[in-house]
Design a protein around this motif. Structure first.
Motif, short mmCIF file in Angstrom:
data_model
loop_
_atom_site.label_atom_id
_atom_site.label_comp_id
_atom_site.label_asym_id
_atom_site.label_seq_id
_atom_site.Cartn_x
_atom_site.Cartn_y
_atom_site.Cartn_z
N VAL A 174 -5.44 -10.35 -21.44
CA VAL A 174 -4.17 -9.73 -21.07
C VAL A 174 -4.35 -8.22 -20.94
O VAL A 174 -3.83 -7.59 -19.99
N LEU A 175 -5.09 -7.62 -21.85
CA LEU A 175 -5.33 -6.18 -21.78
C LEU A 175 -6.12 -5.83 -20.52
O LEU A 175 -5.84 -4.82 -19.86
N ALA A 176 -7.08 -6.68 -20.16
CA ALA A 176 -7.82 -6.46 -18.92
C ALA A 176 -6.90 -6.61 -17.72
O ALA A 176 -7.01 -5.88 -16.73
N GLY A 177 -5.95 -7.54 -17.80
CA GLY A 177 -4.98 -7.73 -16.73
C GLY A 177 -4.06 -6.53 -16.58
O GLY A 177 -3.66 -6.18 -15.46
N PHE A 178 -3.73 -5.89 -17.69
CA PHE A 178 -2.93 -4.67 -17.63
C PHE A 178 -3.67 -3.58 -16.87
O PHE A 178 -3.09 -2.84 -16.07
N ALA A 179 -4.99 -3.47 -17.10
CA ALA A 179 -5.79 -2.50 -16.36
C ALA A 179 -5.80 -2.82 -14.87
O ALA A 179 -5.70 -1.92 -14.02
#
Length: 265
Positions: A174-179
Motif C-alpha cells: 500500500v505504501l508503494a502504491g501511495f508512491a
C-alpha cells in the motif's frame, strides 16, 4: 474556467508576445519572460528522441532546469503548474542532476510557435519540462508537464495533504502504491478532496474506482482508458507496462482500494 484558460493561452501564443514563468523558490519569487529565457547563457538546442506530448522526435531550445533552481536542495519538493490546472509534483533531486535523466525547460519562441498537439488543441508552450535519457531514472509521462506557467517550492505531498496518507499500519504494498499515486495520478486527480490539481475527478469521493470497476476492469482502464470508455474528449493517457509495470499497477490499485476505507467525511 477552462474557456478563460484557453483564451489566456491564445493570447500567449500570439506572434511576438512573450510569456511569463513565475518561480517561487527558497531564493525568493521572480518572474522571467520567454524573451529573457531565450537569452539565457545556458540556452541550447536539445534533441528529444521520443517526446511525450508530441509523440515523435522533437527539437527544442531549452535550458537545464537546474539553472533556474537557485537555493533548491536535492531533498526539496517542487510543483510545476500548467495553464489547465495540471499540477506535477516533482522531487527536486532528478531536476538538479546533470547525469542520467536530465531535466530541461523548453522555451517556445513566440515568433516561431511550436506545432499544435492535435487539430483542435494548442501547442505545448509557452514552457515545457522535457527530459533527455528519461529511461535511465524511470521518468514517467506525468513528469513531462507542458504549458507550464509556474515552478514553486512546496512541502512534501504527505505534509500538505494528510488526507492522502494510508493508515499507519498499512503494509509495504500500500505504501508503494501511495508512491505510485503521487508519481502518476496526483498531477490530474485529487483524493479525499486533497491535492492541487484542477484537471480530473476526485478518486475517492463520492466513490473510489475500486468500488465500481468489477474484476480486472480497473487495470484495463488504467492501461487504456478509451478501451472501456470511448470518449473523444477523454484526456486521460494510457499507462503502458513500460511506464507502469504490472507490479506497480497492482500496488497503485492496492492503495486506491485501501483508501476506499478511508474516505474523508
Amino acid at each position: 474556467m477552462r474557456a478563460l484558460f484557453a483564451g489566456f493561452f491564445l493570447l500567449l501564443s500570439l506572434p511576438g508576445l512573450a510569456a511569463d514563468l513565475t518561480l517561487t523558490l527558497p531564493s525568493g519569487t521572480r518572474t522571467l519572460t520567454s524573451a529573457e529565457l531565450l537569452q539565457h547563457p545556458q540556452l541550447q538546442t536539445v534533441e528529444i528522441a521520443q517526446d511525450v506530448a508530441y509523440k515523435r522526435p522533437m527539437r527544442f531550445l531549452a535550458i537545464p532546469v537546474a539553472a533556474l533552481l537557485t537555493g533548491v536542495k536535492a531533498s526539496d519538493h517542487l510543483q510545476m503548474v500548467a495553464l489547465d490546472g495540471f499540477a506535477a509534483e516533482l522531487p527536486a533531486e532528478p531536476l538538479l542532476q546533470s547525469t542520467g535523466s536530465r531535466a530541461w525547460l523548453a522555451i517556445e519562441d513566440p515568433t516561431q510557435p511550436w506545432p499544435k498537439l492535435a487539430k483542435d488543441k494548442s501547442g505545448a508552450g509557452p514552457f515545457y519540462l522535457v527530459w533527455t535519457e528519461p529511461q535511465v531514472d524511470h521518468i514517467g509521462p506525468e513528469q513531462w508537464p507542458f504549458q507550464v506557467v509556474s515552478i514553486r517550492g512546496m512541502a512534501s505531498v504527505a505534509e500538505r495533504f494528510p488526507a492522502l496518507l494510508p493508515a499507519k499500519d498499512a503494509n509495504a504494498e500500500v505504501l508503494a502504491g501511495f508512491a505510485q499515486f503521487q508519481k502518476n495520478c496526483l498531477a490530474c486527480h485529487r483524493l479525499n478532496g486533497a491535492g492541487d490539481a484542477q484537471f480530473g475527478p476526485d478518486l475517492n469521493l463520492p466513490h473510489n474506482p475500486t468500488e465500481y470497476f468489477a474484476g480486472d476492469f480497473l487495470s484495463r482502464y488504467i492501461r487504456d482508458p478509451q478501451s472501456l470508455r470511448r470518449w473523444p474528449q477523454g484526456k486521460m493517457p494510457g499507462f503502458s507496462p513500460q511506464v507502469l509495470s504490472d507490479g506497480e499497477l497492482q500496488q497503485l490499485i492496492g492503495y486506491l482500494r485501501h483508501m476506499a476505507g478511508r474516505k474523508a467525511l
